[in-house]
Design a protein around this motif. Sequence first.
Motif, PDB file in Angstrom:
ATOM      1  N   ILE A 358       0.848  -1.210   0.000  1.00 51.90           N
ATOM      2  CA  ILE A 358       0.000   0.000   0.000  1.00 51.90           C
ATOM      3  C   ILE A 358       0.874   1.248   0.000  1.00 51.90           C
ATOM      4  O   ILE A 358       0.631   2.204  -0.753  1.00 51.90           O
ATOM      5  CB  ILE A 358      -0.936  -0.006   1.221  1.00 51.90           C
ATOM      6  CG1 ILE A 358      -1.963  -1.131   1.102  1.00 51.90           C
ATOM      7  CG2 ILE A 358      -1.637   1.344   1.372  1.00 51.90           C
ATOM      8  CD1 ILE A 358      -2.853  -1.273   2.312  1.00 51.90           C
ATOM      9  N   TYR A 359       1.898   1.241   0.836  1.00 48.26           N
ATOM     10  CA  TYR A 359       2.802   2.386   0.932  1.00 48.26           C
ATOM     11  C   TYR A 359       3.509   2.633  -0.399  1.00 48.26           C
ATOM     12  O   TYR A 359       3.546   3.767  -0.900  1.00 48.26           O
ATOM     13  CB  TYR A 359       3.817   2.151   2.035  1.00 48.26           C
ATOM     14  CG  TYR A 359       4.790   3.294   2.220  1.00 48.26           C
ATOM     15  CD1 TYR A 359       4.501   4.359   3.071  1.00 48.26           C
ATOM     16  CD2 TYR A 359       6.009   3.307   1.542  1.00 48.26           C
ATOM     17  CE1 TYR A 359       5.389   5.413   3.237  1.00 48.26           C
ATOM     18  CE2 TYR A 359       6.904   4.362   1.687  1.00 48.26           C
ATOM     19  CZ  TYR A 359       6.587   5.403   2.535  1.00 48.26           C
ATOM     20  OH  TYR A 359       7.469   6.448   2.686  1.00 48.26           O
ATOM     21  N   ASN A 360       4.067   1.587  -0.983  1.00 46.98           N
ATOM     22  CA  ASN A 360       4.837   1.736  -2.227  1.00 46.98           C
ATOM     23  C   ASN A 360       3.968   2.198  -3.387  1.00 46.98           C
ATOM     24  O   ASN A 360       4.399   3.008  -4.217  1.00 46.98           O
ATOM     25  CB  ASN A 360       5.536   0.422  -2.575  1.00 46.98           C
ATOM     26  CG  ASN A 360       6.622   0.057  -1.570  1.00 46.98           C
ATOM     27  OD1 ASN A 360       7.196   0.941  -0.922  1.00 46.98           O
ATOM     28  ND2 ASN A 360       6.904  -1.227  -1.415  1.00 46.98           N
ATOM     29  N   ARG A 361       2.748   1.673  -3.469  1.00 46.87           N
ATOM     30  CA  ARG A 361       1.858   2.094  -4.549  1.00 46.87           C
ATOM     31  C   ARG A 361       1.444   3.556  -4.399  1.00 46.87           C
ATOM     32  O   ARG A 361       1.338   4.286  -5.387  1.00 46.87           O
ATOM     33  CB  ARG A 361       0.627   1.179  -4.605  1.00 46.87           C
ATOM     34  CG  ARG A 361       0.916  -0.183  -5.230  1.00 46.87           C
ATOM     35  CD  ARG A 361      -0.338  -0.988  -5.514  1.00 46.87           C
ATOM     36  NE  ARG A 361      -0.924  -1.550  -4.291  1.00 46.87           N
ATOM     37  CZ  ARG A 361      -2.094  -1.186  -3.806  1.00 46.87           C
ATOM     38  NH1 ARG A 361      -2.812  -0.249  -4.405  1.00 46.87           N
ATOM     39  NH2 ARG A 361      -2.570  -1.744  -2.706  1.00 46.87           N
ATOM     40  N   ALA A 362       1.231   3.990  -3.181  1.00 43.84           N
ATOM     41  CA  ALA A 362       0.872   5.392  -2.957  1.00 43.84           C
ATOM     42  C   ALA A 362       2.046   6.314  -3.278  1.00 43.84           C
ATOM     43  O   ALA A 362       1.865   7.382  -3.879  1.00 43.84           O
ATOM     44  CB  ALA A 362       0.412   5.591  -1.512  1.00 43.84           C
ATOM     45  N   ALA A 364       4.424   5.631  -5.400  1.00 47.09           N
ATOM     46  CA  ALA A 364       4.618   5.588  -6.845  1.00 47.09           C
ATOM     47  C   ALA A 364       3.642   6.501  -7.580  1.00 47.09           C
ATOM     48  O   ALA A 364       3.927   6.966  -8.693  1.00 47.09           O
ATOM     49  CB  ALA A 364       4.455   4.151  -7.347  1.00 47.09           C
ATOM     50  N   SER A 365       2.503   6.773  -6.952  1.00 45.30           N
ATOM     51  CA  SER A 365       1.514   7.654  -7.589  1.00 45.30           C
ATOM     52  C   SER A 365       1.836   9.125  -7.380  1.00 45.30           C
ATOM     53  O   SER A 365       1.092   9.996  -7.844  1.00 45.30           O
ATOM     54  CB  SER A 365       0.115   7.354  -7.033  1.00 45.30           C
ATOM     55  OG  SER A 365       0.004   7.754  -5.678  1.00 45.30           O
ATOM     56  N   GLY A 366       2.923   9.412  -6.677  1.00 46.00           N
ATOM     57  CA  GLY A 366       3.369  10.785  -6.513  1.00 46.00           C
ATOM     58  C   GLY A 366       3.081  11.421  -5.175  1.00 46.00           C
ATOM     59  O   GLY A 366       3.368  12.603  -4.968  1.00 46.00           O
ATOM     60  N   LYS A 367       2.525  10.668  -4.244  1.00 47.29           N
ATOM     61  CA  LYS A 367       2.189  11.238  -2.934  1.00 47.29           C
ATOM     62  C   LYS A 367       3.427  11.253  -2.039  1.00 47.29           C
ATOM     63  O   LYS A 367       4.270  10.355  -2.115  1.00 47.29           O
ATOM     64  CB  LYS A 367       1.071  10.435  -2.278  1.00 47.29           C
ATOM     65  CG  LYS A 367      -0.247  10.505  -3.059  1.00 47.29           C
ATOM     66  CD  LYS A 367      -1.296   9.626  -2.446  1.00 47.29           C
ATOM     67  CE  LYS A 367      -2.624   9.777  -3.193  1.00 47.29           C
ATOM     68  NZ  LYS A 367      -2.500   9.373  -4.617  1.00 47.29           N
ATOM     69  N   ASP A 368       3.526  12.280  -1.170  1.00 47.89           N
ATOM     70  CA  ASP A 368       4.682  12.370  -0.289  1.00 47.89           C
ATOM     71  C   ASP A 368       4.522  11.414   0.895  1.00 47.89           C
ATOM     72  O   ASP A 368       3.487  10.774   1.064  1.00 47.89           O
ATOM     73  CB  ASP A 368       4.899  13.806   0.191  1.00 47.89           C
ATOM     74  CG  ASP A 368       3.713  14.371   0.967  1.00 47.89           C
ATOM     75  OD1 ASP A 368       2.845  13.585   1.390  1.00 47.89           O
ATOM     76  OD2 ASP A 368       3.657  15.602   1.144  1.00 47.89           O
ATOM     77  N   HIS A 369       5.569  11.328   1.710  1.00 42.60           N
ATOM     78  CA  HIS A 369       5.563  10.356   2.812  1.00 42.60           C
ATOM     79  C   HIS A 369       4.435  10.597   3.817  1.00 42.60           C
ATOM     80  O   HIS A 369       3.739   9.646   4.189  1.00 42.60           O
ATOM     81  CB  HIS A 369       6.921  10.362   3.511  1.00 42.60           C
ATOM     82  CG  HIS A 369       6.972   9.530   4.758  1.00 42.60           C
ATOM     83  ND1 HIS A 369       6.987   8.142   4.736  1.00 42.60           N
ATOM     84  CD2 HIS A 369       6.980   9.890   6.074  1.00 42.60           C
ATOM     85  CE1 HIS A 369       7.010   7.690   5.976  1.00 42.60           C
ATOM     86  NE2 HIS A 369       6.997   8.726   6.805  1.00 42.60           N
ATOM     87  N   PRO A 370       4.208  11.834   4.297  1.00 37.57           N
ATOM     88  CA  PRO A 370       3.117  12.017   5.259  1.00 37.57           C
ATOM     89  C   PRO A 370       1.755  11.622   4.696  1.00 37.57           C
ATOM     90  O   PRO A 370       0.954  10.975   5.393  1.00 37.57           O
ATOM     91  CB  PRO A 370       3.181  13.520   5.573  1.00 37.57           C
ATOM     92  CG  PRO A 370       4.588  13.902   5.292  1.00 37.57           C
ATOM     93  CD  PRO A 370       4.980  13.071   4.115  1.00 37.57           C
ATOM     94  N   HIS A 371       1.475  11.999   3.438  1.00 36.87           N
ATOM     95  CA  HIS A 371       0.191  11.638   2.824  1.00 36.87           C
ATOM     96  C   HIS A 371       0.082  10.127   2.672  1.00 36.87           C
ATOM     97  O   HIS A 371      -0.950   9.521   2.983  1.00 36.87           O
ATOM     98  CB  HIS A 371       0.066  12.328   1.464  1.00 36.87           C
ATOM     99  CG  HIS A 371      -1.301  12.202   0.858  1.00 36.87           C
ATOM    100  ND1 HIS A 371      -1.626  12.732  -0.375  1.00 36.87           N
ATOM    101  CD2 HIS A 371      -2.426  11.570   1.295  1.00 36.87           C
ATOM    102  CE1 HIS A 371      -2.894  12.466  -0.640  1.00 36.87           C
ATOM    103  NE2 HIS A 371      -3.395  11.751   0.349  1.00 36.87           N
ATOM    104  N   THR A 372       1.158   9.508   2.229  1.00 36.98           N
ATOM    105  CA  THR A 372       1.158   8.052   2.053  1.00 36.98           C
ATOM    106  C   THR A 372       0.946   7.343   3.380  1.00 36.98           C
ATOM    107  O   THR A 372       0.220   6.342   3.460  1.00 36.98           O
ATOM    108  CB  THR A 372       2.494   7.609   1.427  1.00 36.98           C
ATOM    109  OG1 THR A 372       2.650   8.238   0.154  1.00 36.98           O
ATOM    110  CG2 THR A 372       2.544   6.105   1.256  1.00 36.98           C
TER     111      THR A 372
END
Length: 412
Positions: A358-362, A364-372
């Motif tokens: 879930i973390y890696n896919r988020a 990869a979609s361009g979201k930063d660490h806090p959002h992910t």
Amino acid sequence: MSQQDGPLFFVGIDWAAAEHAVCVLDHTGKKTAAFTIDHTAAGFTRLAARLSGLGPAERIPVAIERPDGRLVDALLEAAHPVLPVKPTAIKTWREAEVLSGAKSDPGDAHVIADYLRVRIHRLRPAAPLSSHTKALRAVVRTRSELVEARIAASNQLAALLDAHWPGAKVIFANIESAIALAFLTRYPTAASAASLTEKRLAAFCTKQGYSGKKPAAVLLTRLRSAPAGTLDPVVSQGIQDAVLAQVGMLTALNTGIKALDRSIAEKMDTHPDGEVFQSFPRAGTINAAQILTEWGDSRAAFDHPDAIAALAGITPVTKASGKQRGVSFRWACNKRLRLAITTFAANSRHSSPWAADIYNRARASGKDHPHTTRILARAWIRVIWRCWQNHTPYDPALHGGAQHQVTQPTAA
């Protein structure tokens, strides 16, 4: 809800340190009573007696600008529905309703009661906590406050050493560690360590049980390669007093935090939900306790995981007007729960393939660490909520999403 089984009266309490203003309105908004009570046992008894004369406690909801405290406990124990309201919401409501701008404690109690009367269907009642959770919450929150105090004290000590003895700040990795504090106790100034040799430093480390991997020669090089410290004897005496005072404070904080760590471990072992919250990957004991105490143990209060996600500020806020639509960060939330659940989510990806995916896919979609991390936390909340509702510890073998991650490489 009909008038026959709905609230009989609406009570607003303007909380203060010594005296609380109380206002009671009927369902039409007419003021039935207004009085003050002291923040004492006698005051609480007087409040209960006044409200009991109005009818059954379960039909007399109370709004107050606090989610907890002894007054809230007393109202919950008397079976009143207690609905915490946000001070900012009351401020906005007052500005719209009290056009003159007048403000007083009795007036605020009236505003709170009227806010409750009009918006009761939008407010969430405070969930009574069990004795186990109250005890755990007291310890966990106190520990968090001590950790914050330790960070502040460490920064103060670091600034002091930067100004007068930079070498002592860098000789050991953590300035608040036991070995660093012991070193500063023995050598509080640059002058006191002027004759320190590699042999003496090695003997000191051995006596203190230093478990670091750096030999005395490396440590001494760190000390000597930093800018020279103050050697003036008059200034050094003042620095010594200041450093020892800071060291004493940090030592006491470390001792208190360790004692609370033991207390938390003991209370988690006896808490009915302790095993459930500690069963998740990388939750540990302290982080699991932080989540549990803010999550609570009232299953009836949270009938869906989205309610927990909103409480934790994990779900975003959507704002739409005409053709414009935006999604923004949720600021209004239980910030302790948000910190606890996002800390857990960030750590879980190192042990759970499902969480890592879930973390890696988020990401990869361009979201930063806090959002992910918030995305992953929301996914975990659904899993935690189900385990919590069923009183069942987490088992990856029964988690469909986790099992999919395990079997996917084999299927491929």
